[in-house]
Design a protein around this motif. Structure first.
Motif, PDB file in Angstrom:
ATOM      1  N   ILE A  92      35.542 -14.763   6.928  1.00 48.09           N
ATOM      2  CA  ILE A  92      35.707 -14.762   8.379  1.00 48.09           C
ATOM      3  C   ILE A  92      35.180 -16.365   8.742  1.00 48.09           C
ATOM      4  O   ILE A  92      36.012 -17.104   9.644  1.00 48.09           O
ATOM      5  N   LEU A  93      33.876 -16.717   8.371  1.00 50.35           N
ATOM      6  CA  LEU A  93      33.243 -17.998   8.824  1.00 50.35           C
ATOM      7  C   LEU A  93      34.224 -19.086   8.383  1.00 50.35           C
ATOM      8  O   LEU A  93      34.147 -20.041   9.181  1.00 50.35           O
ATOM      9  N   LYS A  94      34.763 -19.049   7.091  1.00 49.59           N
ATOM     10  CA  LYS A  94      35.511 -20.124   6.717  1.00 49.59           C
ATOM     11  C   LYS A  94      36.738 -20.343   7.450  1.00 49.59           C
ATOM     12  O   LYS A  94      37.223 -21.505   7.712  1.00 49.59           O
ATOM     13  N   SER A  95      37.403 -19.309   7.790  1.00 51.99           N
ATOM     14  CA  SER A  95      38.823 -19.245   8.929  1.00 51.99           C
ATOM     15  C   SER A  95      38.278 -20.206   9.995  1.00 51.99           C
ATOM     16  O   SER A  95      39.497 -20.761  10.749  1.00 51.99           O
ATOM     17  N   VAL A 131      30.275  -4.526   7.887  1.00 49.56           N
ATOM     18  CA  VAL A 131      31.146  -5.744   8.410  1.00 49.56           C
ATOM     19  C   VAL A 131      32.532  -5.142   8.163  1.00 49.56           C
ATOM     20  O   VAL A 131      33.256  -5.687   9.230  1.00 49.56           O
ATOM     21  N   ILE A 132      32.974  -4.489   7.572  1.00 48.67           N
ATOM     22  CA  ILE A 132      34.557  -3.780   7.452  1.00 48.67           C
ATOM     23  C   ILE A 132      34.604  -3.197   8.838  1.00 48.67           C
ATOM     24  O   ILE A 132      35.736  -3.453   9.441  1.00 48.67           O
ATOM     25  N   VAL A 133      33.660  -2.384   9.133  1.00 45.37           N
ATOM     26  CA  VAL A 133      33.966  -1.480  10.283  1.00 45.37           C
ATOM     27  C   VAL A 133      33.881  -2.187  11.590  1.00 45.37           C
ATOM     28  O   VAL A 133      34.643  -2.203  12.537  1.00 45.37           O
ATOM     29  N   CYS A 134      33.085  -3.482  11.570  1.00 42.57           N
ATOM     30  CA  CYS A 134      32.942  -4.298  12.518  1.00 42.57           C
ATOM     31  C   CYS A 134      34.236  -5.105  12.821  1.00 42.57           C
ATOM     32  O   CYS A 134      34.791  -5.372  13.932  1.00 42.57           O
ATOM     33  N   VAL A 135      34.603  -5.605  11.883  1.00 42.38           N
ATOM     34  CA  VAL A 135      35.921  -6.508  11.742  1.00 42.38           C
ATOM     35  C   VAL A 135      37.185  -5.328  12.047  1.00 42.38           C
ATOM     36  O   VAL A 135      38.017  -5.897  12.960  1.00 42.38           O
ATOM     37  N   SER A 185      52.191 -17.874  23.069  1.00 42.04           N
ATOM     38  CA  SER A 185      51.829 -18.006  21.521  1.00 42.04           C
ATOM     39  C   SER A 185      50.227 -18.339  21.606  1.00 42.04           C
ATOM     40  O   SER A 185      49.425 -17.964  20.430  1.00 42.04           O
ATOM     41  N   PHE A 186      49.942 -19.649  22.010  1.00 42.26           N
ATOM     42  CA  PHE A 186      48.680 -20.157  22.009  1.00 42.26           C
ATOM     43  C   PHE A 186      47.801 -19.300  22.418  1.00 42.26           C
ATOM     44  O   PHE A 186      46.587 -19.396  22.012  1.00 42.26           O
ATOM     45  N   GLN A 187      47.977 -18.724  23.588  1.00 37.28           N
ATOM     46  CA  GLN A 187      46.980 -17.589  24.073  1.00 37.28           C
ATOM     47  C   GLN A 187      46.638 -16.427  23.045  1.00 37.28           C
ATOM     48  O   GLN A 187      45.321 -16.059  22.908  1.00 37.28           O
ATOM     49  N   VAL A 188      47.651 -15.941  22.385  1.00 37.29           N
ATOM     50  CA  VAL A 188      47.524 -15.050  21.264  1.00 37.29           C
ATOM     51  C   VAL A 188      46.564 -15.637  19.965  1.00 37.29           C
ATOM     52  O   VAL A 188      45.706 -14.910  19.560  1.00 37.29           O
ATOM     53  N   LEU A 189      46.907 -16.872  19.630  1.00 36.30           N
ATOM     54  CA  LEU A 189      46.264 -17.529  18.712  1.00 36.30           C
ATOM     55  C   LEU A 189      44.808 -17.840  18.995  1.00 36.30           C
ATOM     56  O   LEU A 189      43.974 -17.425  18.342  1.00 36.30           O
ATOM     57  N   ALA A 190      44.181 -18.138  20.261  1.00 36.58           N
ATOM     58  CA  ALA A 190      43.002 -18.285  20.891  1.00 36.58           C
ATOM     59  C   ALA A 190      42.392 -16.802  20.898  1.00 36.58           C
ATOM     60  O   ALA A 190      41.055 -16.763  20.701  1.00 36.58           O
ATOM     61  N   GLY A 191      43.060 -15.919  21.305  1.00 36.12           N
ATOM     62  CA  GLY A 191      42.592 -14.566  21.365  1.00 36.12           C
ATOM     63  C   GLY A 191      42.173 -14.164  19.977  1.00 36.12           C
ATOM     64  O   GLY A 191      40.883 -13.577  19.868  1.00 36.12           O
ATOM     65  N   ALA A 192      42.895 -14.297  18.879  1.00 34.62           N
ATOM     66  CA  ALA A 192      42.450 -13.939  17.433  1.00 34.62           C
ATOM     67  C   ALA A 192      41.081 -14.733  17.084  1.00 34.62           C
ATOM     68  O   ALA A 192      40.278 -14.287  16.520  1.00 34.62           O
ATOM     69  N   LEU A 193      41.008 -16.040  17.708  1.00 33.07           N
ATOM     70  CA  LEU A 193      39.779 -16.875  17.398  1.00 33.07           C
ATOM     71  C   LEU A 193      38.841 -16.392  18.125  1.00 33.07           C
ATOM     72  O   LEU A 193      37.603 -16.123  17.692  1.00 33.07           O
ATOM     73  N   LEU A 194      38.677 -15.928  19.315  1.00 31.10           N
ATOM     74  CA  LEU A 194      37.670 -15.380  20.325  1.00 31.10           C
ATOM     75  C   LEU A 194      37.273 -13.917  19.425  1.00 31.10           C
ATOM     76  O   LEU A 194      35.887 -13.795  19.311  1.00 31.10           O
ATOM     77  N   HIS A 195      38.267 -13.112  19.001  1.00 30.20           N
ATOM     78  CA  HIS A 195      37.608 -11.949  18.312  1.00 30.20           C
ATOM     79  C   HIS A 195      37.022 -12.332  17.016  1.00 30.20           C
ATOM     80  O   HIS A 195      36.087 -11.524  16.248  1.00 30.20           O
ATOM     81  N   SER A 196      37.477 -13.473  16.132  1.00 29.46           N
ATOM     82  CA  SER A 196      37.044 -13.544  14.999  1.00 29.46           C
ATOM     83  C   SER A 196      35.657 -14.121  15.090  1.00 29.46           C
ATOM     84  O   SER A 196      34.725 -14.043  14.245  1.00 29.46           O
ATOM     85  N   ILE A 197      35.386 -14.761  16.062  1.00 32.30           N
ATOM     86  CA  ILE A 197      33.973 -15.579  16.207  1.00 32.30           C
ATOM     87  C   ILE A 197      33.030 -14.347  16.683  1.00 32.30           C
ATOM     88  O   ILE A 197      31.820 -14.169  15.964  1.00 32.30           O
ATOM     89  N   THR A 198      33.316 -13.347  17.357  1.00 28.41           N
ATOM     90  CA  THR A 198      32.788 -12.239  17.658  1.00 28.41           C
ATOM     91  C   THR A 198      32.437 -11.355  16.360  1.00 28.41           C
ATOM     92  O   THR A 198      31.429 -11.078  16.135  1.00 28.41           O
ATOM     93  N   ALA A 199      33.199 -11.175  15.543  1.00 34.27           N
ATOM     94  CA  ALA A 199      33.155 -10.512  14.289  1.00 34.27           C
ATOM     95  C   ALA A 199      32.273 -11.216  13.441  1.00 34.27           C
ATOM     96  O   ALA A 199      31.651 -10.969  12.633  1.00 34.27           O
TER      97      ALA A 199
END
Length: 409
Positions: free
Chosen positions: A32-35, A144-148, A203-217
């Motif tokens: 997650i952190l690498k991505s 971690v798996i449950v959090c993700v 599309s960019f908003q969906v990509l940004a949304g994935a980033l937001l949830h990745s940071i939280t996870a």
């Protein structure tokens, strides 16, 4: 006599085993952190440039969500509920931006924590200690798996299921249909209703949304991995204390050596806990404050959307609410675990059968008891202790704010 080839095979097998154990602890968090460019990179110049480019892209995506939507809320939205409905997503964006920045500036601290985890696995000597470490590593991996799972469930509902259920809507002043933006743009910036701008912006908003949830996870999983590893080390220390006097089949025969091992282990453990606290306390504080506001707002959205019979919206906000409650629960739960394990070290050291030691060998036990009383608690911003009591306070405060919000609106 061992042949040279056999010796090399044993070294390779030991290295593979060590890497396997390290991956058991940190593999998911590392992915997650690498991505998102937050994993401590190697010191080569090329890797640094690549990571800095990823950092710039991530900051840009978050700003892409926040700035146009903020202008839209303050300049164009008149309805109170519509403003409140966008306040929650904007707050989530700001939280993600702050957590990303704080994790970025603590890169060296994260690197040091990871190196300490690797060192602990590499220097495991006793088989029973390995069993304790593996058991805790598996537990941390499950957390971690449950959090993700919860985080990306919220992403899937809000950024995929909700837009699909709404579909394209007709424009009031033009003969066209468009995908409504999850984070609306102000008309003073760009009109996002026309194709292909509409599809690109969405599309960019969906990509940004994935980033937001990745940071939280990423923040939550990093906290879970570090805290659970420290708990494993404390359990190892407790096992050593229990066998300080009589020894154990896989430990040193000399009492003095066992004493030295215990003191050294506890000093290193306190240093590791201090490093974890330094790395996570600012991120935990952002999570603590943001969660109270988000839980309150999401509860309000669920009530309003259910009253309007919007089933998909209600389910979406409910899933996000569950994911955020679980997120803050993880922070508080691991804080409770660390505090309990520290307390247990003090209790076990006090109950050691020191009277069985002869002469001056009893004196070092006093030092161990004194050190064991040094309890470390994980905090949010060095202001609030992370524990289950804090979790209940967060939920109670959010519910109180929700009642006030319902009364006012």
């Amino acid at each position: 006599m061992m042949r040279k080839g056999e010796h090399k095979k044993k070294i390779v097998a030991k290295t593979y085993e060590f890497e396997q154990y390290v991956n058991l602890s940190i593999q998911w968090t590392r992915w997650i952190l690498k991505s998102i460019g937050l994993w401590p990179n190697s010191r080569s110049t090329m890797n640094k440039y690549i990571y800095r480019l990823i950092n710039i892209l991530c900051y840009s995506l978050i700003i892409y969500l926040v700035v146009p939507c903020s202008l839209y809320v303050f300049l164009e939205v008149k309805d109170v509920y519509d403003k409140i409905k966008l306040l929650g997503p904007l707050n989530f964006c700001v939280m993600a931006f702050l957590k990303y920045y704080l994790l970025n500036i603590h890169e060296e601290d994260i690197r040091e924590c990871v190196e300490r985890i690797e060192w602990d696995w590499k220097n495991l000597t006793y088989s029973k200690d390995r069993e304790v470490m593996i058991e805790n590593a598996n537990f941390g991996r499950k957390l971690v798996i449950v959090c993700v799972f919860f985080m990306y469930s919220g992403f899937a509902f809000y950024y995929i299921a909700l837009p699909i259920s709404v579909g394209k809507i007709p424009a009031q002043d033009q003969n066209l249909t468009f995908i409504p933006m999850l984070f609306p743009f102000s008309k003073f910036i760009i009109d996002t209703r026309n194709s292909p701008i509409n599809e690109l912006c969405f599309s960019f908003q969906v990509l940004a949304g994935a980033l937001l949830h990745s940071i939280t996870a990423a923040a939550c999983s990093l906290a879970a991995v570090l805290a659970v590893h420290s708990c494993a080390q404390m359990q190892v220390l407790i096992n050593w204390l229990n066998h300080l006097i009589d020894g154990r089949s896989d430990m040193e025969d000399d009492v003095d050596r066992r004493l030295a091992m215990i003191v050294n282990q506890h000093v290193q453990l306190l240093q590791f806990l201090a490093l974890i606290k330094k790395t996570l306390e600012s991120v935990s504080f952002v999570e603590f404050l943001g969660s109270m506001l988000n839980i309150c707002l999401l509860g309000y959205y669920i009530i309003m959307e259910s009253n309007s019979n919007h089933l998909t919206s209600t389910m979406t906000f409910l899933v996000i609410l569950i994911s955020l409650i679980f997120n803050i629960f993880i922070y508080c739960y691991i804080g409770e675990l660390v505090a309990e394990q520290c307390k247990q070290i003090g209790e076990v050291s006090y109950m050691v059968n020191w009277y069985k030691l002869r002469g001056s060998k009893k004196l070092p036990v006093i030092l161990i008891i004194a050190m064991a009383n040094s309890s470390v608690k994980l905090t949010a911003g060095n202001i609030v202790d992370l524990c289950l009591t804090t979790f209940s306070d967060v939920v109670k405060t959010a519910v109180a704010f929700l009642n006030v919000l319902r009364t006012v609106t």
